[in-house]
Design a protein around this motif. Structure first.
Motif, PDB file in Angstrom:
ATOM      1  N   GLN A  60      -5.257  -3.721 -27.112  1.00 59.24           N
ATOM      2  CA  GLN A  60      -4.782  -4.972 -27.865  1.00 59.24           C
ATOM      3  C   GLN A  60      -5.193  -6.288 -27.109  1.00 59.24           C
ATOM      4  OE1 GLN A  60      -0.771  -4.619 -29.128  1.00 59.24           O
ATOM      5  NE2 GLN A  60      -1.447  -3.111 -30.677  1.00 59.24           N
ATOM      6  N   PRO A  61      -5.408  -7.402 -27.688  1.00 61.91           N
ATOM      7  CA  PRO A  61      -5.586  -8.762 -26.927  1.00 61.91           C
ATOM      8  C   PRO A  61      -4.382  -8.777 -26.097  1.00 61.91           C
ATOM      9  CG  PRO A  61      -6.022  -8.943 -29.164  1.00 61.91           C
ATOM     10  CD  PRO A  61      -5.360  -7.770 -29.097  1.00 61.91           C
ATOM     11  N   PRO A  62      -4.362  -9.874 -24.837  1.00 58.33           N
ATOM     12  CA  PRO A  62      -3.295 -10.233 -24.073  1.00 58.33           C
ATOM     13  C   PRO A  62      -2.334 -10.510 -25.043  1.00 58.33           C
ATOM     14  CG  PRO A  62      -5.370 -10.950 -23.122  1.00 58.33           C
ATOM     15  CD  PRO A  62      -5.772 -10.581 -24.503  1.00 58.33           C
ATOM     16  N   LYS A  63      -1.088 -10.109 -24.682  1.00 58.46           N
ATOM     17  CA  LYS A  63       0.160 -10.532 -25.273  1.00 58.46           C
ATOM     18  C   LYS A  63       0.923 -11.975 -24.958  1.00 58.46           C
ATOM     19  CE  LYS A  63       3.927  -9.074 -27.467  1.00 58.46           C
ATOM     20  NZ  LYS A  63       3.796  -8.587 -29.015  1.00 58.46           N
ATOM     21  N   GLY A  64       0.564 -12.151 -23.820  1.00 56.62           N
ATOM     22  CA  GLY A  64       1.249 -13.549 -22.991  1.00 56.62           C
ATOM     23  C   GLY A  64       1.223 -13.416 -21.596  1.00 56.62           C
ATOM     24  N   TYR A  65       1.922 -14.426 -20.998  1.00 57.23           N
ATOM     25  CA  TYR A  65       2.033 -14.430 -19.774  1.00 57.23           C
ATOM     26  C   TYR A  65       3.253 -13.848 -19.126  1.00 57.23           C
ATOM     27  CZ  TYR A  65      -2.007 -17.599 -19.579  1.00 57.23           C
ATOM     28  OH  TYR A  65      -3.216 -18.231 -20.095  1.00 57.23           O
ATOM     29  N   HIS A  67       8.652 -25.201 -16.402  1.00 57.80           N
ATOM     30  CA  HIS A  67       8.607 -24.786 -14.934  1.00 57.80           C
ATOM     31  C   HIS A  67       7.284 -24.078 -14.890  1.00 57.80           C
ATOM     32  CE1 HIS A  67      13.167 -24.920 -15.110  1.00 57.80           C
ATOM     33  NE2 HIS A  67      12.904 -24.300 -16.457  1.00 57.80           N
ATOM     34  N   PRO A  68       6.189 -24.667 -14.785  1.00 56.45           N
ATOM     35  CA  PRO A  68       4.977 -24.365 -14.704  1.00 56.45           C
ATOM     36  C   PRO A  68       4.626 -23.290 -13.597  1.00 56.45           C
ATOM     37  CG  PRO A  68       4.967 -26.514 -14.128  1.00 56.45           C
ATOM     38  CD  PRO A  68       6.481 -26.171 -14.610  1.00 56.45           C
ATOM     39  N   GLU A  69       5.331 -23.339 -12.413  1.00 57.15           N
ATOM     40  CA  GLU A  69       5.278 -22.438 -11.505  1.00 57.15           C
ATOM     41  C   GLU A  69       5.550 -21.182 -11.621  1.00 57.15           C
ATOM     42  OE1 GLU A  69       9.620 -24.190 -10.869  1.00 57.15           O
ATOM     43  OE2 GLU A  69       7.733 -24.703 -11.905  1.00 57.15           O
ATOM     44  N   LEU A  70       6.377 -20.806 -12.537  1.00 58.22           N
ATOM     45  CA  LEU A  70       6.671 -19.234 -13.142  1.00 58.22           C
ATOM     46  C   LEU A  70       5.651 -18.771 -13.870  1.00 58.22           C
ATOM     47  CD1 LEU A  70      10.015 -19.992 -14.653  1.00 58.22           C
ATOM     48  CD2 LEU A  70       9.794 -19.084 -12.466  1.00 58.22           C
ATOM     49  N   ARG A  71       4.526 -19.371 -13.989  1.00 57.99           N
ATOM     50  CA  ARG A  71       3.540 -18.664 -14.903  1.00 57.99           C
ATOM     51  C   ARG A  71       2.820 -17.435 -14.087  1.00 57.99           C
ATOM     52  NH1 ARG A  71      -1.219 -21.481 -18.568  1.00 57.99           N
ATOM     53  NH2 ARG A  71      -2.590 -21.410 -16.724  1.00 57.99           N
ATOM     54  N   ALA A 121       1.338 -19.721 -23.556  1.00 53.60           N
ATOM     55  CA  ALA A 121       1.282 -20.904 -22.502  1.00 53.60           C
ATOM     56  C   ALA A 121       2.006 -22.063 -22.910  1.00 53.60           C
ATOM     57  CB  ALA A 121      -0.353 -21.293 -22.559  1.00 53.60           C
ATOM     58  N   ASP A 122       2.320 -22.390 -24.220  1.00 51.18           N
ATOM     59  CA  ASP A 122       2.956 -23.369 -24.603  1.00 51.18           C
ATOM     60  C   ASP A 122       4.651 -23.117 -24.572  1.00 51.18           C
ATOM     61  OD1 ASP A 122       2.700 -21.822 -26.678  1.00 51.18           O
ATOM     62  OD2 ASP A 122       2.291 -23.617 -28.181  1.00 51.18           O
TER      63      ASP A 122
END
Length: 766
Positions: free
Chosen positions: A283-288, A269-273, A261-262
């Motif tokens: 496994q746990p989430p890898k990221g966005y 560019h927060p709109e890209l998330r 997230a960081d």
């Protein structure tokens, strides 16, 4: 519940080319010639004589082309002369004349005839003093030269049958791969008119290229910083080399990256998330992921694709949009059910819209640079992640011009066998020939939409025996080739993804069914066997192929990728004592360690141990018949054919040892379970003691047989580097022979110490 395949993610797009040691071992081996030089599989029979219905080319002949001939025609004339000189012992000059059709003297004429009715057909006319090869296009003439070489190769002499024949393509698109250490010439003579590109022609790996490394776009500075112009230039050089042969070019592309997230790209560019997503499902989430519906991301993608097609002479790109490889917000999102996502922007649109929007946007951008470009979407395992149905009908309905579909000919089918065995074909197989009902419905849906559709088949790999360079079941490979040609699809993609293209016979045999009139399975396989083993040994090699094909019918399952005795075969420990420490040579580090030795303790006996064990014994019996036929053939093989015969012989012998190990593995597991349970109880009737004695004696016989099997298999793998696991998914394992010797030490301990000790605990005689 359906088994969920894991497509060896680290191999797809992230697998590095193996080190020099592996390359050197392969190149120094006796069979690298098959992938390095396609012509090397041909030999000349010094005793061959033309019959009354044939003509033999001789030194007073010449190869003649028009002075205005296209470069590809001249290039193919040079390769034809090269083949005749190097493999047939006949050195013919090449003459360029104003009108090749009126050339004087004995001539083999190669000419593009604008009056020819079909662009994908050619005519070969053979007379006593002239051979005329005509086609409507230079690429069709190229294919005609391949046909000529095949005929003379089968004849093992520069001899052609008198008469005229016209041959037309059954498959408009035939996509292949450059063999390991080979060239585009090999792609052409393997019967293809299109090629899968990599930055390095003839490289071992066929991993997808990363889009951000090939991009020109500056829309997202954090991605622009990852560009590799030198990689793009190497790719362009590979594409230009393919174009010299008139080959269409397709590039596999990858864009599947996870960001915390960081991460700067998300904070700037927060709109890209996009979706928070997984890499492996356990496994746990890898990221966005970066959301493909975001306008900035769409701009980046379109600029990247347009720039790629402007810089590289491409006909298309291939993207996997099912469960991995080319990201969108329905690709493994965390915490949601199939068909949903945790991306607030994409969830209301639905999976079919989001994924088709991605494909359509890329296609529109590609066609700005090349109006005929294709974005080929491969929805591999899409039904496991986002598709509402197994054929992706909603997705197909939304595809626009410039897109195409690639689907597997056999995946997700089921083969029902006696004894209640239902074998799920969850990935590449040669047991189910295909096409499946799913593939047929996808072909029909694409035809209704006017969307090109292609079928994928591995040329050498089938998970009935993934440790082999190829399974020599030529009856089944020809049946697969015929099924591809008759499927109604627009083309076949016959290229390797999991392992190098070794240039094996199975990769060659596809081309013979791709043309009309097709010669048929028996004539092709009989001719192939004679070319490979010589006239006297050919019937026995043909018999061996049939026996290996029969063995596949007894394969009861497709086990997990690259694990257990079906992969390691005679290098796999029996583990009569499940508590014994694992020797260090079996341990490996890296992302894929679980895939090789997950089943090492012998506990993962799937299905009915009795039924599966019986099936593996049947496989062993069929493969023993194949080995017996090869033993009988070997003394009859002429020296000129021995290299090609040995290349066929080696995988069949190893497959026999693998099946024998697998059958012993299942038998050992049954006996181990019985005797360990027996030893743990205190009261035994005389009948139970008799049964335990029998089980013990049978177990000793199984382990003794496995010891003999392993000893006999060592020289097989020693003589063929293609069989060593380090050339495949087990690249961080110790050498195969080291594993086998460690296994023999374990077997000695189990036979000499562990079993007698267990017998004493059971109160039975040793």
């Amino acid at each position: 519940m359906r088994r969920l395949p894991v497509l060896l993610l680290a191999l797809l797009g992230a697998c590095p080319v193996l080190g020099d040691a592996v390359d050197d071992a392969y190149l120094a081996g006796p069979f690298s010639f098959l992938s390095h030089d396609y012509f090397a599989r041909f030999t000349s029979d010094p005793g061959a004589v033309a019959s009354e219905s044939e003509v033999a080319l001789a030194p007073d002949w010449a190869i003649v082309v028009d002075v205005t001939a296209e470069p590809v025609t001249t290039l193919m004339a040079e390769h034809l002369a090269e083949f005749l000189k190097e493999r047939m012992g006949l050195d013919l000059p090449i003459r360029r004349e104003a009108d090749a059709s009126v050339a004087q003297g004995k001539a083999l004429v190669l000419q593009v005839d604008g009056a020819a009715p079909l662009t994908n057909a050619f005519t070969i006319s053979v007379a006593a003093d002239r051979v005329v090869v005509r086609a409507g296009t230079p690429t069709a003439l190229r294919d005609a030269v391949v046909n000529l070489v095949d005929h003379m190769g089968f004849r093992s002499a520069p001899v052609l049958a008198l008469g005229e024949s016209t041959t037309s393509a059954r498959l408009d698109t035939r996509v292949g791969a450059v063999p390991w250490t080979g060239s585009c010439r090999d792609v052409v003579f393997q019967g293809n008119n299109a090629v899968i590109l990599t930055p390095e022609i003839g490289s071992r790996a066929y991993a997808a290229a990363r889009l951000h490394e090939l991009s020109f776009s500056t829309a997202i500075p954090e991605l622009a910083a990852l560009q590799k112009p030198e990689l793009l230039e190497r790719l362009a050089q590979s594409a230009r080399e393919a174009r010299r042969y008139g080959l269409k070019t397709y590039l596999p592309l990858r864009m599947w990256d996870f960001y915390p997230a960081d991460a700067p790209i998300l904070t700037n560019h927060p709109e890209l998330r996009g979706a928070e997503a997984l890499y492996f499902l356990d496994q746990p989430p890898k990221g966005y992921l970066l959301c493909t519906e975001a306008s900035l991301m769409r701009q980046y993608l379109q600029e990247s694709i347009r720039g790629l097609f402007e810089a590289v002479p491409l006909d298309g790109v291939l993207i996997i949009i099912g469960g991995e490889e080319f990201q969108h917000c329905f690709m493994r999102p965390a915490g949601v059910s199939i068909g949903h996502t945790n991306c607030a922007r994409c969830e209301p649109l639905g999976a079919d819209a989001v994924v088709s929007n991605l494909c359509n946007a890329l296609a529109a951008a590609a066609r700005e640079a090349n109006p005929e470009a294709l974005v080929v979407a491969w929805p591999y395992s899409a039904a496991m992640f986002w598709s509402a149905d197994d054929m992706q009908s909603g997705f197909i309905e939304k595809l626009m011009p410039g897109t195409a579909l690639l689907t597997e000919i056999e995946k997700d089918g089921t083969v029902t066998k006696e004894g209640g065995v239902n074998k799920l074909i969850w990935d590449y197989s040669i047991d189910l020939i295909g096409p499946t009902d799913r593939a047929k419905r996808q072909i029909a849906a694409c035809k209704a939409r006017g969307i090109p559709v292609f079928l994928k088949s591995e040329p050498e790999l089938a998970f009935e025996a993934p440790g082999l360079p190829y399974i020599p079941c030529l009856d089944r490979w020809y049946d697969r080739a015929e099924a591809l040609a008759a499927s109604g699809a627009d083309g076949a993609w016959v290229f390797p993804w999991f392992q190098p293209c070794y240039g094996a016979t199975s990769a060659e045999v596809y081309k013979y069914a791709a043309w009309s009139p097709a010669p048929g399975k028996e004539p092709v396989l009989a001719a192939l066997a004679q070319r490979i083993a010589g006239k006297d040994a050919a019937p026995l090699l043909r018999q061996a192929w049939a026996s290996v094909s029969e063995a596949i019918a007894w394969s009861p399952e497709q086990p997990p990728y690259f694990s257990g005795p079906y992969y390691l075969g005679p290098a796999h420990p029996m583990f009569a004592n499940p508590d014994v420490p694992l020797p260090d040579c079996f341990k490996r580090n890296g992302k894929l360690s679980i895939h090789v030795l997950r089943d090492a303790r012998g506990d993962d006996v799937r299905g009915s141990a009795e039924t599966f064990g019986r099936y593996y014994r049947k496989m062993e019996e069929a493969l023993k018949r194949a080995v017996d036929a090869l033993d009988a053939a070997r003394p009859l093989v002429p020296p000129r054919c021995m290299p090609t015969f040995r290349a066929e012989e080696s995988p069949a012998r190893w497959f026999y040892h693998v099946a024998r190990s697998h059958a012993n593995f299942y038998a050992s597991a049954r006996h181990r379970e019985f005797l360990r349970t027996f030893a743990a109880s205190s009261m035994h009737s005389p009948e139970e003691l008799t049964e335990a004695q029998l089980q013990y004696e049978q177990w000793r016989a199984v382990l003794a047989d496995e010891k003999a099997n392993t000893i006999a298999a060592i020289p097989v793998v020693e003589q063929d580097p293609r069989l060593d696991f380090r050339n495949g998914a087990g690249k961080s394992l110790a050498p195969a022979v080291e594993l086998m010797r460690a296994k023999l030490d374990m077997l000695d301990h189990e036979l000499d110490d562990y079993l007698p000790a267990l017998a004493r605990r059971c109160g039975i005689e040793t």
